[in-house]
Write an enzyme that holds these catalytic residues in place. Sequence first.
Site, short mmCIF file in Angstrom:
data_model
loop_
_atom_site.label_atom_id
_atom_site.label_comp_id
_atom_site.label_asym_id
_atom_site.label_seq_id
_atom_site.Cartn_x
_atom_site.Cartn_y
_atom_site.Cartn_z
N HIS B 134 -41.51 62.23 95.72
CA HIS B 134 -42.54 61.26 95.18
C HIS B 134 -41.73 60.63 93.67
CE1 HIS B 134 -46.21 59.08 94.71
NE2 HIS B 134 -46.12 59.40 93.11
N GLU B 135 -41.52 61.59 93.01
CA GLU B 135 -41.17 61.34 91.56
C GLU B 135 -39.73 60.59 91.70
OE1 GLU B 135 -43.41 61.37 89.47
OE2 GLU B 135 -44.90 62.46 90.51
N HIS B 138 -40.06 57.18 92.39
CA HIS B 138 -40.68 56.41 91.19
C HIS B 138 -39.04 55.93 90.33
CE1 HIS B 138 -44.77 55.86 90.99
NE2 HIS B 138 -44.90 57.29 91.26
N GLU B 218 -47.46 53.60 93.72
CA GLU B 218 -47.94 54.57 94.33
C GLU B 218 -47.59 54.70 95.66
OE1 GLU B 218 -48.28 57.50 92.66
OE2 GLU B 218 -48.06 56.68 90.78
#
Lengths: 190, 395
Positions: B134-135, B138, B218
């Site tokens: 997930h990071e 980003h 997100e």
Amino acid sequence: MVYAIVGIVVGVILLLLVIWLFLTYNGLVRLRNQTKNAWSQIDVQLKRRHDLIPNLVETVKGYAAHERQTLEAVTAARNIAQGAVGKGVGEQAKAEGELSGALSRLLAVVERYPDLKANQNFLALQEELSSTENKISFSRQFYNDSVLNYNNRIQMAPSNIVAGMFGFKTGEFFEVTAPAEREAPKVSFA
Amino acid sequence: MKSMVLVAALGLLLLAVGYMLGLAFMDNGIAGLIIALVIWFFMNLFAYFQGGSMVLAISGARKIGPDDHPRLWNVVEEMKIASGLEKMPDVYIIDDPALNAFATGRDPQHAAVAVTSGLLQKMNRDELQGVVAHEISHIKNRDVLLMTLCSVTLGAIVLLAWYGTRIMIFSGAGRGGRRGGGGGGYAVLIIMIVAIVLAILAPILAQLIYYAVSRKREYLADASGALYTRYPEGLASALEKISGSTIELKSANQAFAPMYTANPFRKNGRAAEDLTSTHPPTSERIRILRSMAGGASLAAYNMAYGQVTKAGKGIVPGSALVGGQTIAAREAAAPEPQPERIERVRETSDLMWKMSNYGQVNCQCGTKIRVPPNYKANTIRCPHCGTVNSMPPKN
């Protein structure tokens, strides 16, 4: 006057067409380079696995010397896999598949040696090895993703026109043939 | 492209505030516009070059190497490979029992991933991989830059509006009187009223836009994360653990909230459709990830999003879905190569002590003695068995 306007319109259209041509061409080159780069990543990880194996064999030998047959099978498979580097996708995939099979047999055998399983050095090696297996499959995944992107661009309109003009060839997916290799990331180590 | 429209709206709002305040105070909208842009530009400049190191400094994150925490390092490297990032991001650990992680850095070349020590202790390998994916998403999607831009614009609007209203309150009446009289009076009055209304509403509106952009990014990071790991369940299960934890992050800062995996300021029992949150409701994120029906592609996420939110439309931009094929999710990783919970706790706390420059003496009775960095004597007595151990040489 009318001629001037028509001339300007045609000129602008031509200019836009040329810009589009350049952008599409550059995009295709970028994607092709990405697939090449992704391919070399797989090699990096496969080499890393080859490098880890002698160390693993040595460590296991210290605790489980009479598993000679299994250990020798791993070393032999590693040497074959190392020899297969650069001999084409099919052969390399097959050799790496054999190596994965031999490794999983070795690590199944390790189950019987609790002392070995508690060894710090072995635990660290195990983490490295399982992560390298993951990295191999992730780099293969990224390679296939890149090839898919690249092939889509080559085959889909309108970029297929540019691809045809400059002879861009579709890339080849890294298909896993040996069943043992397909199992690799799921291998249970301890 | 919806994000871009929202960012453009935010920019227009800033320009509007600058113009109206300029018109109200200097009889010159363009001058106000220029002041607003100059303020915005310098704030951006600072955020661009300092933002990354600042958020790391504020959160007390410490940089680690491959040997400090091999599992975390490997998981980050795996996701770096899966996402095709060119450079390995820096890896940081935050000594905090809360469960969270964030990414920072203005572009993929200057990126960093930070996770809390609590996360390292509670997550198994698949869950850790989900959070890291997930990071990394980003970073890969350039969300850090986008959100920095948004928060700077928001900050500039708030700043201008704040000073604008203060100046109006304390000097507006006097100025209005001085300029009053003649036909221009009404025009001035109208301009003043519009300026006041804008100065009050703009910060609220900007905040809502900012939250909307953040929530959208997100969802997208969840979608890419599932694609990279080929295992949506990893992130879903991690989010479940995170939402089950009640520990608040000590060092979180409001401005950096969008960079975290889960909202560090989350309050329990919030409505599902909350306009004032940087993150979508965690329960909804989990349901989407679990509704992907064995797929891991962006298209599968898009469909699941449509079903769960009942929005009737997806979230992933159409350009990313072109020519997509179905991608199957993988099986769970073998459970064995990951240390058990208790070992993870031990391993992480060992690392945190070491990073605080504490020495460690292993007594023969099996006790591990932590020696503070300012301990000067050459020997140390074991509190359990009384053996006097000599201190290891300092390096």
